[in-house]
Design a protein around this motif. Structure first.
Motif, short mmCIF file in Angstrom:
data_model
loop_
_atom_site.label_atom_id
_atom_site.label_comp_id
_atom_site.label_asym_id
_atom_site.label_seq_id
_atom_site.Cartn_x
_atom_site.Cartn_y
_atom_site.Cartn_z
N VAL A 190 0.95 -1.11 0.03
CA VAL A 190 0.15 0.18 0.21
C VAL A 190 1.03 1.25 0.03
CG1 VAL A 190 -1.70 1.53 1.38
CG2 VAL A 190 -2.01 -1.09 1.17
N VAL A 191 2.05 1.21 0.94
CA VAL A 191 2.88 2.16 0.80
C VAL A 191 3.45 2.51 -0.49
CG1 VAL A 191 5.04 3.38 1.88
CG2 VAL A 191 3.38 2.21 3.41
N ILE A 192 3.97 1.39 -1.20
CA ILE A 192 4.54 1.63 -2.36
C ILE A 192 3.54 2.11 -3.29
CG2 ILE A 192 5.54 0.26 -4.37
CD1 ILE A 192 7.46 0.83 -1.97
N MET A 193 2.43 1.68 -3.26
CA MET A 193 1.19 2.07 -4.35
C MET A 193 0.93 3.50 -4.22
SD MET A 193 -1.93 -0.81 -4.49
CE MET A 193 -1.88 -1.18 -2.90
N ILE A 194 1.14 4.38 -3.19
CA ILE A 194 0.81 5.54 -2.71
C ILE A 194 2.24 6.43 -3.20
CG2 ILE A 194 0.84 7.38 -1.22
CD1 ILE A 194 -0.68 5.43 0.55
N LEU A 195 3.15 5.90 -3.11
CA LEU A 195 4.45 6.52 -3.49
C LEU A 195 4.43 6.48 -5.45
CD1 LEU A 195 7.24 5.12 -1.59
CD2 LEU A 195 6.52 7.45 -1.50
N MET A 196 3.88 5.15 -5.95
CA MET A 196 4.09 5.24 -7.31
C MET A 196 2.83 6.62 -7.89
SD MET A 196 4.17 1.32 -8.45
CE MET A 196 2.88 0.56 -7.39
N PHE A 197 1.81 6.49 -7.17
CA PHE A 197 0.68 7.37 -7.40
C PHE A 197 1.20 8.99 -7.37
CE2 PHE A 197 -3.04 10.20 -6.79
CZ PHE A 197 -3.68 9.76 -7.82
N ILE A 198 1.77 9.46 -6.31
CA ILE A 198 2.13 10.61 -6.25
C ILE A 198 3.45 11.12 -7.43
CG2 ILE A 198 3.64 12.20 -4.47
CD1 ILE A 198 2.46 10.66 -2.23
N GLY A 199 4.16 10.07 -7.35
CA GLY A 199 5.28 10.16 -8.40
C GLY A 199 4.83 10.33 -9.84
N ARG A 200 3.87 9.81 -10.35
CA ARG A 200 3.11 9.89 -11.54
C ARG A 200 2.48 11.11 -11.68
NH1 ARG A 200 2.82 11.39 -15.76
NH2 ARG A 200 1.90 10.64 -17.61
#
Length: 457
Positions: A419-429
């Motif tokens: 979940v943490v990684i998914m949030i990071l990916m979303f913010i990054g894109r």
């Protein structure tokens, strides 16, 4: 619902568009009809993770696309990566233009923001050129890949795999449908390496830079008397800054990777000098937010992985398919540092003063980016005490920079860690500045205060 959406700011609408694509894509790819009959058992969270990675053009995955998704699933995956790279807003806009519907001012502003364009001048032409560049480069690269893939996989799979990789590489998505080893089977294959590297470079260069280059090339071919200075005169300040910074990063990254890994037999040490340079060059290119790998990052030296994390944070150019803080931000930070050392009152590049607003945005992006990254890393350390801290940092940087390379850690993460990684990916894109503005959109007050000075050291 429509009234509520209309009340949202432009940045909030952009954020919502990505969330909508992720929701629809995850539901589609969780359907059994998109899976092989003998595929390993998966759960909705697995598909949600993969779809966020596809739409956010990252490349991190909890399972190999080619092991679970059948032809239909892989076609949907290609569509998600393409939408993620170009944006749902641009897709809807080009559909409107195709049916000859005029866009109102709000829609134009939204499209302008989605394309990363500074003004609305000839917005329609700009959008169509974006799609022409995208599909043109992808088509040419797919044809080149077919030279190797058709004899290797047969006509059907060879053509399909070529198209899949061309879309994924240009969009800097980092997914492949060849199995769980990424491109490690092609580690010294020059045709595949250089074609994929060019696609990554092309997507990460930014559409505005490509259009500048095409205009300069056209002038070069038509205006013979000024050929020697045409590129110097025709390219914008931003294009010059992007191209110069890109060249420096690629050259320095290639040489530094070769230097740190030349004696490592588990990565490039067992190959000849030309193959070592090819492998080093490919890793440097892919670290600019692509996510493909021809070597294992669990075998690379610690110093090399630190170098890779720095490259991931740098990312590519604005207005393209790359992530990271963007090369323009990195270049402006260096120019700011240089200006302070030289005692200059302004940041100057090519005899032009960089606006103070741009410098403020540069510092804001960096502060927000590193605040999110460090906070997420601390949370991951707490959630995943049994995993290697260095590998966790590598994963976190890869996610927020939308790169997608991993030290073979993604599948080992717990649900909370994913979940943490998914949030990071979303913010990054979506972009640090877009996310920040969508959360804190307020009208600024034009109040002037008295100035003061502080001692810094």
């Amino acid at each position: 619902m429509i009234k509520l959406i209309n009340r949202l700011s432009i940045t909030q609408k952009l954020t919502l568009s990505f969330l909508l694509v992720i929701l629809v894509g995850s539901l589609l790819l969780s359907l059994p009809i998109t899976h092989y009959a003998n595929a390993p058992q998966t759960h909705y969270l697995d598909h949600l993770f993969n779809v966020i990675s596809m739409v956010c053009v990252t490349g991190l995955s909890v399972f190999a696309v080619g092991d679970v998704y059948n032809g239909l699933g892989q076609v949907i995956s290609m569509a998600l990566m393409q939408i993620g790279g170009l944006g749902l807003v641009t897709l809807l806009a080009i559909s409107s233009f195709a049916i000859r519907r005029r866009m109102n001012l709000k829609e134009s502003n939204l499209l302008q923001s989605a394309l990363g364009k500074d003004d609305s001048y000839r917005l329609k032409d700009y959008l169509f050129n974006v799609y022409k560049i995208t599909f043109g480069i992808e088509a040419i690269a797919a044809l080149i890949l077919m030279i190797d893939f058709v004899p290797r996989f047969g006509w059907g799979h060879g053509i399909f795999n070529s198209i899949f990789l061309a879309i994924s590489a240009f969009c800097n998505a980092g997914f492949d449908n060849l199995g769980g080893n990424s491109l490690k089977s092609f580690v010294v294959n020059p045709l595949v390496n250089l074609t994929i590297a060019f696609l990554i470079f092309a997507g990460g260069l930014g559409f505005a830079v490509w259009m500048d280059l095409f205009r300069a090339l056209k002038k070069y071919l038509t205006d013979k008397p000024i050929r020697r200075r045409v590129f110097k005169k025709s390219l914008s300040i931003q294009s010059k800054l992007v191209l110069t910074t890109t060249a420096i990063v690629l050259l320095a990254g290639t040489l530094m990777t070769w230097y740190t890994e030349a004696g490592n037999p588990d990565t490039i040490g067992r190959y000849n000098i030309f193959q070592q340079i090819l492998i080093s060059f490919f890793q440097t290119v892919t670290m600019r937010t692509a996510g493909f790998a021809t070597i294992s990052y669990t075998a690379t030296d610690s110093s090399t992985n630190v170098l890779y994390m720095i490259q991931m944070i740098m990312g590519g150019a604005p207005g393209g398919t790359a992530g990271g803080v963007k090369l323009v931000v990195v270049a402006l930070l260096f120019l700011l540092f240089k200006a302070e050392l030289q005692g200059q009152d302004h940041v100057i590049y090519h005899n032009r003063i960089i606006a103070s607003k741009t410098i403020k945005q540069t510092l804001t992006i960096l502060i927000f980016f590193f605040t999110v990254l460090i906070s997420a890393y601390i949370i991951l350390l707490d959630l995943e005490p049994n995993l290697d801290p260095t590998a966790l940092l590598f994963e976190a940087v890869s996610a927020i920079a939308t790169v997608g390379v991993s030290m073979d850690l993604t599948a080992k993460l717990s649900v909370s860690g994913r979940v943490v990684i998914m949030i990071l990916m979303f913010i990054g894109r979506v972009g640090p500045i877009t996310v920040l503005l969508s959360l804190m959109q307020k009208k600024s007050k034009s109040v002037r205060y008295a100035s003061t000075e502080l001692t810094l050291g």
